[in-house]
Design an enzyme around this catalytic site. Structure first.
Site, short mmCIF file in Angstrom:
data_model
loop_
_atom_site.label_atom_id
_atom_site.label_comp_id
_atom_site.label_asym_id
_atom_site.label_seq_id
_atom_site.Cartn_x
_atom_site.Cartn_y
_atom_site.Cartn_z
N CYS A 1 -0.34 4.17 10.95
CA CYS A 1 -0.16 5.51 11.55
C CYS A 1 -1.35 5.80 12.47
O CYS A 1 -1.94 6.87 12.43
CB CYS A 1 -0.02 6.58 10.47
N ASP B 1 -0.82 0.42 -5.41
CA ASP B 1 -1.92 1.16 -4.82
C ASP B 1 -3.13 0.97 -5.71
O ASP B 1 -2.98 0.78 -6.93
CB ASP B 1 -1.60 2.65 -4.68
N ASP C 1 2.24 -1.34 5.00
CA ASP C 1 1.85 -0.12 5.73
C ASP C 1 0.36 0.03 5.49
O ASP C 1 -0.07 0.68 4.55
CB ASP C 1 2.65 1.07 5.20
N LYS D 1 7.97 5.66 1.54
CA LYS D 1 8.63 4.44 2.00
C LYS D 1 9.19 3.65 0.81
O LYS D 1 10.26 3.04 0.91
CB LYS D 1 7.66 3.59 2.82
N CYS E 1 0.89 -1.18 0.00
CA CYS E 1 0.00 0.00 0.00
C CYS E 1 0.92 1.22 0.00
O CYS E 1 1.15 1.84 1.03
CB CYS E 1 -0.91 -0.02 1.21
N ALA E 2 1.44 1.56 -1.17
CA ALA E 2 2.67 2.34 -1.25
C ALA E 2 2.50 3.85 -1.35
O ALA E 2 3.44 4.58 -1.07
CB ALA E 2 3.49 1.85 -2.45
N ALA E 3 1.35 4.35 -1.82
CA ALA E 3 1.22 5.78 -2.08
C ALA E 3 1.43 6.59 -0.80
O ALA E 3 1.05 6.14 0.28
CB ALA E 3 -0.15 6.08 -2.68
#
Length: 480
Positions: free
Chosen positions: A384, A279, A334, A261, A255-257
């Site tokens: 987060c 994503d 993430d 990271k 889940c990179a956007a």
């Protein structure tokens, strides 16, 4: 009012902000949303309420430091530090602010934030911005035209204006005045007139208000060393170091956007190997590609894909999803989450239903990640947010659902231990990493206190007064 509801885990309490209760004790018909903000062990109602209020207070303020990750693929940390010292000296009109290299996360530079400054004179002319724009201003950004909701009737280019954030989202676009709930962000100079900002013929996208006296003094990074650094919260940098990618490996960022990271992983690999970034939203995938190009990282390939569907039969020769089982050496998940660690956030609009919707999605993604990971591979799970349900409970579930996984210690470990309440052992809690900004009191900072502070004290503060975040590291000992 705060309402505490005991959950199904015995000693675990949900902290919920419910519909406000009138002072006369009557029932309230307000449509204020539920806010589920925290889970903790039973502390007693007064202590629980104190911790909850401390959390909300911290989330409404920016972290004590602006964190910059240096793109070590292209430049040295020392070179960027020297350039930033010159840039900040210029932006702050000759004021010198120290820049610290983090001793345990050495590609990170820390810039102290000055504020809140309470001696700023408010102006007659007002500009109202949306909550997201307001959050960005608190971290050093100027005000861009799309974020402006309202401006005083006779505002012209060059006028000194006071900027406020509409924290309830009630200001109508183009309004000439606003009497709703608003938070003062500081003063700035209008780059455009009111008519230009709200013109229907040629909508603009540039800077609308250039902030000159922000409540929190932090440098603006608009077009500053764009290929040499990346603005990133400290825990978000830590998580890629915990993954510890090696040159030549095949890595998946599920889940990179927007790619912070992803690009960090590629830089740690010295741009050698393969980093697959996914994503499910096409515009966000384009943002990942843009950041990879800007930072001149060539080993990244970004694909539009829902992570829950990343496992399957290979359909083409392009190397994209779906992927065969056991395809990756390391995987970063993430995960999508409630975001209850993001700072600053002056609005609390979460509903209980929204918060609880993330746990099933996170487990679906985690299940796919375990299947895609090679035996001996490393899986890092992060969020987060600070809720127990999305963090420690997920770890406990994973260790039960996948006996092939073993929890691992983390390096660097600059956050706190995991939180009790999910049935994990004390040893397992020590292997987790939780960043909780509410554990220390909020303090205002001025240039004198910054200059007099010891370096080790400033590093300690940077490790504590950051966003809320959670990290767990697993190794897959054998095939499923």
């Amino acid at each position: 009012m705060l309402s505490l509801r005991k959950g199904g885990l015995g000693s675990v309490w949900w902290f919920c902000r419910l519909r406000p209760k009138p002072r006369d004790g009557r029932s309230c018909t307000s449509d204020t949303s539920y806010l589920c903000a925290w889970m903790a062990t039973a502390l007693g109602v007064q202590e629980a309420e104190r911790k909850f209020e401390a959390l909300l207070n911290h989330l409404s303020h920016p972290p004590a430091f602006t964190t910059v990750r240096v793109n070590t693929h292209l430049v040295s940390v020392k070179h960027v530090k020297d350039l930033l010292l010159e840039e900040i000296h210029k932006q702050f009109n000759g004021l010198s602010v120290p820049i610290l290299q983090h001793p345990d996360v050495q590609d990170v530079l820390l810039i102290p934030v000055i504020g809140p400054r309470n001696n700023i004179n408010k102006q007659l002319l007002e500009v109202i911005v949306g909550a997201h724009c307001g959050n960005a201003v608190l971290r050093g950004a100027h005000v861009y035209v799309p974020g402006i909701m309202s401006a005083s009737k006779f505002m012209k280019a060059g006028d000194v204006v006071s900027v406020y954030s509409d924290i309830e989202g009630k200001c109508k676009k183009g309004a000439k005045e606003f009497s709703g709930k608003k938070v003062f962000l500081g003063n700035g100079i209008s780059e455009l007139s009111r008519n230009e900002i709200f013109s229907l013929n040629s909508p603009l996208k540039g800077i609308g208000i250039r902030m000159t006296e922000p409540v929190y003094l932090s440098p603006s990074f608009d077009n500053v060393l764009s290929s040499s650094l990346f603005l990133q919260n400290l825990p978000s940098v830590v998580v890629s170091h915990v993954l510890n990618p090696q040159p030549g490996e095949k890595i998946l960022d599920m889940c990179a956007a927007p790619g912070g990271k992803t690009t960090h992983i590629a830089a740690l690999m010295r741009d050698q190997g393969e980093v697959i970034a996914m994503d499910k939203i096409p515009s966000k995938v384009e943002k990942i590609k843009q950041n990879a190009a800007l930072l001149q990282l060539n080993c990244i390939r970004a694909f539009c894909c829902n992570g829950t569907k990343a496992l399957g039969k290979i359909e083409d020769g392009q190397g994209g999803p779906p992927f065969s089982p056991e395809s990756f050496d390391r995987i970063l998940l993430d995960a999508p989450c409630s975001g209850m660690g993001q700072r600053p956030n002056m609005t609390y609009t979460w509903t209980l239903k929204e918060v609880m919707s993330y746990q099933p999605l996170q487990r679906k993604l985690f299940t796919v990640a375990v299947q895609l990971l090679k035996p001996g591979g490393v899986l890092v799970y992060s969020t987060c947010t600070i809720t127990l349900a999305e963090n420690e409970e997920q770890v406990a579930w994973a260790l039960t659902a996948f006996p092939c996984l073993q929890l691992q210690s983390q390096e660097p470990h600059i956050g706190g231990e995991g939180m009790m309440g999910a049935g994990l052992s004390l040893e397992q809690l020590k292997q987790l990493q939780r960043f909780d900004p509410s554990i220390i009191p909020l303090k205002s900072t001025d240039i004198t206190s910054i200059r007099e502070a010891r370096r080790e004290d400033m590093i300690w503060l940077a490790n504590k007064d950051c966003i809320g975040f959670f990290i767990a590291k697993f190794v897959k000992r054998e095939s499923i």
